[in-house]
Design an enzyme around this catalytic site. Structure first.
Site, PDB file in Angstrom:
ATOM      1  N   HIS A 140      -0.118  -3.055   2.263  1.00  0.00           N
ATOM      2  CA  HIS A 140      -0.381  -3.838   3.448  1.00  0.00           C
ATOM      3  C   HIS A 140      -0.696  -3.115   4.475  1.00  0.00           C
ATOM      4  CE1 HIS A 140      -1.765  -8.467   4.102  1.00  0.00           C
ATOM      5  NE2 HIS A 140      -0.478  -8.680   4.920  1.00  0.00           N
ATOM      6  N   SER A 193      -9.842   4.011   0.392  1.00  0.00           N
ATOM      7  CA  SER A 193      -9.488   5.585   1.093  1.00  0.00           C
ATOM      8  C   SER A 193      -7.568   5.713   0.585  1.00  0.00           C
ATOM      9  CB  SER A 193      -9.738   4.812   2.771  1.00  0.00           C
ATOM     10  OG  SER A 193      -9.148   4.678   3.262  1.00  0.00           O
ATOM     11  N   ASN A 194      -6.864   4.803   0.376  1.00  0.00           N
ATOM     12  CA  ASN A 194      -5.878   5.041   0.394  1.00  0.00           C
ATOM     13  C   ASN A 194      -5.315   5.347  -1.176  1.00  0.00           C
ATOM     14  OD1 ASN A 194      -3.615   3.460   2.304  1.00  0.00           O
ATOM     15  ND2 ASN A 194      -5.076   2.020   2.055  1.00  0.00           N
ATOM     16  N   ASN A 254       2.118  -2.228  -3.748  1.00  0.00           N
ATOM     17  CA  ASN A 254       1.711  -2.310  -3.019  1.00  0.00           C
ATOM     18  C   ASN A 254       1.387  -1.777  -1.416  1.00  0.00           C
ATOM     19  OD1 ASN A 254      -1.337  -3.969  -2.789  1.00  0.00           O
ATOM     20  ND2 ASN A 254      -0.323  -5.245  -1.378  1.00  0.00           N
ATOM     21  N   ILE A 263      -2.328  -9.401 -10.152  1.00  0.00           N
ATOM     22  CA  ILE A 263      -2.080  -8.743 -11.472  1.00  0.00           C
ATOM     23  C   ILE A 263      -1.694  -9.617 -11.911  1.00  0.00           C
ATOM     24  CG2 ILE A 263      -0.212  -7.319 -11.899  1.00  0.00           C
ATOM     25  CD1 ILE A 263      -1.988  -6.171 -10.353  1.00  0.00           C
TER      26      ILE A 263
HETATM   27  C1  GRF Z   1      -6.409  -1.375   3.121  1.00  0.00           C
HETATM   28  O1  GRF Z   1      -5.982  -1.662   4.248  1.00  0.00           O
HETATM   29  C2  GRF Z   1      -4.954  -1.631   2.292  1.00  0.00           C
HETATM   30  O2  GRF Z   1      -4.071  -2.248   3.524  1.00  0.00           O
HETATM   31  C3  GRF Z   1      -5.603  -3.128   1.615  1.00  0.00           C
HETATM   32  O3  GRF Z   1      -6.995  -3.116   1.018  1.00  0.00           O
HETATM   33  C4  GRF Z   1      -7.291  -1.949   1.903  1.00  0.00           C
HETATM   34  C5  GRF Z   1      -7.886  -1.071   1.053  1.00  0.00           C
HETATM   35  O4  GRF Z   1      -8.548  -0.050   1.809  1.00  0.00           O
HETATM   36  N1  GRF Z   1      -4.208  -3.678   0.913  1.00  0.00           N
HETATM   37  P1  GRF Z   1      -9.447   1.418   0.995  1.00  0.00           P
HETATM   38  O5  GRF Z   1      -9.414   1.169  -0.034  1.00  0.00           O
HETATM   39  O6  GRF Z   1      -7.974   2.034   0.096  1.00  0.00           O
HETATM   40  O7  GRF Z   1      -9.967   2.174   1.890  1.00  0.00           O
END
Ligand code: GRF
Length: 200
Positions: free
Chosen positions: A110, A14-15, A108, A94
């Site tokens: 977090h 989703s990100n 990244n 990585i």
């Molecule tokens: C997010 O909460 C991000 O901060 C963490 O992993 C999750 C990934 O979610 N590193 P998505 O796959 O982007 O929905």
């Protein structure tokens, strides 16, 4: 100049989608040139296929030797023309070769306010469990540079999310994730505009 981004994701992506949406809407002058996943069934790869992007599944299944895998990741990103790499829910470390090929250029996201609640074991729902167990009244998300320590590289930007009295790890995770989707494209816009400078 259009920023060329490589994305690495293990899960739903989703990100990654929030970055794509910012590009499509014209808010972000960038192009996703390659999407890599260690998980052949990742939602992120499905999103890449739907958007007609180049993608690869690279993992210990395709490259049993970790050094070969690291080289394959580095070469795939380089050959794809990535200038920076955005980790978006990528669950593996990585490798040194990839780090050396993109010094200070691997980002990244977090789901906490680093340096709090980072490091080994601090991923997914566990992060939000720790926030609640610590009694924090504020949490959030962080975009930072990756180095060879977990969650310790330079912080580029953060967003805050208040913890509510009846929050569960799941409700907190959902509210933080919504803000992640604002934060990641915002950081990338600032990199494109030069407000955030990436230095090795
Ligand atoms: C997010 O909460 C991000 O901060 C963490 O992993 C999750 C990934 O979610 N590193 P998505 O796959 O982007 O929905």
């Amino acid at each position: 100049m259009t920023l060329k981004i490589g994305v690495m994701a293990s899960g739903s992506g989703s990100n990654f989608q929030s970055i794509l949406d910012a590009i499509t809407s014209g808010e972000l002058d960038a192009e996703v040139v390659m999407v890599l996943s260690n998980n052949s069934r990742a939602g992120a790869l499905e999103r890449a296929r739907r958007a007609n992007l180049s993608w690869r599944h690279l993992s210990s299944a395709t490259h049993p030797d970790p050094v070969d895998l690291d080289r394959a990741i580095r070469d795939t990103m380089r050959d794809g023309g990535a200038e920076i790499i955005c980790l978006a829910g990528y669950m593996k470390k990585i490798g040194d070769r990839t780090l050396a090929a993109f010094p200070g250029r691997i980002l990244n996201i977090h789901p906490a306010l680093l340096p709090k609640h980072g490091g080994p074991g601090c991923y997914g729902i566990h992060v939000h469990e720790k926030v609640l167990a610590a009694g924090d009244t504020m949490t959030g998300a962080t975009v930072h540079i990756i180095d060879n320590q977990y969650d310790q590289g330079r912080i580029l930007d953060q967003t805050t999310v208040p913890v509510e009295p009846n929050d569960t790890p799941e409700t907190l995770q959902q509210r933080v994730l919504k803000q992640e989707h604002v934060l990641y494209p915002r950081v990338l816009r600032r990199i494109v505009s030069g407000t955030i400078r990436l230095t090795p």
